[in-house]
Design a protein around this motif. Sequence first.
Motif: not given
Length: 70
Positions: A44-67
Motif C-alpha cells: 500500500e505505501i508504494g501504491r500511495l507514493l506512486a500516486l502522489m508522485q503522479e499527482i505532484d509531477h502533473n501539478g495536481l496537488k490542489d485536488i487534495l485540498a478539499p480532502l
Amino acid sequence: MNPEDLELLVTREMPFGKYKGRLIADLPGHYLNWFARAGFPKGEIGRLLALMQEIDHNGLKDILAPLRRP
C-alpha cells in the motif's frame, strides 16, 4: 486508483525514512521523484507514493485540498 486512495494521501503518514511522520501528501517532489527512479516499495505505501508522485509531477496537488481535515 481507488477514490479512497486520495483520502489516504492526506491522512497517512510516511512510516520510514527522512520524512517519517510527514503526511504523504506533504512529501517533497524530489523525494517522490527519487522513489520513481529507484523503485517504489511494495504494498500500500508504494501504491500511495506512486500516486502522489503522479499527482505532484502533473501539478495536481490542489485536488487534495478539499480532502484535508481542518
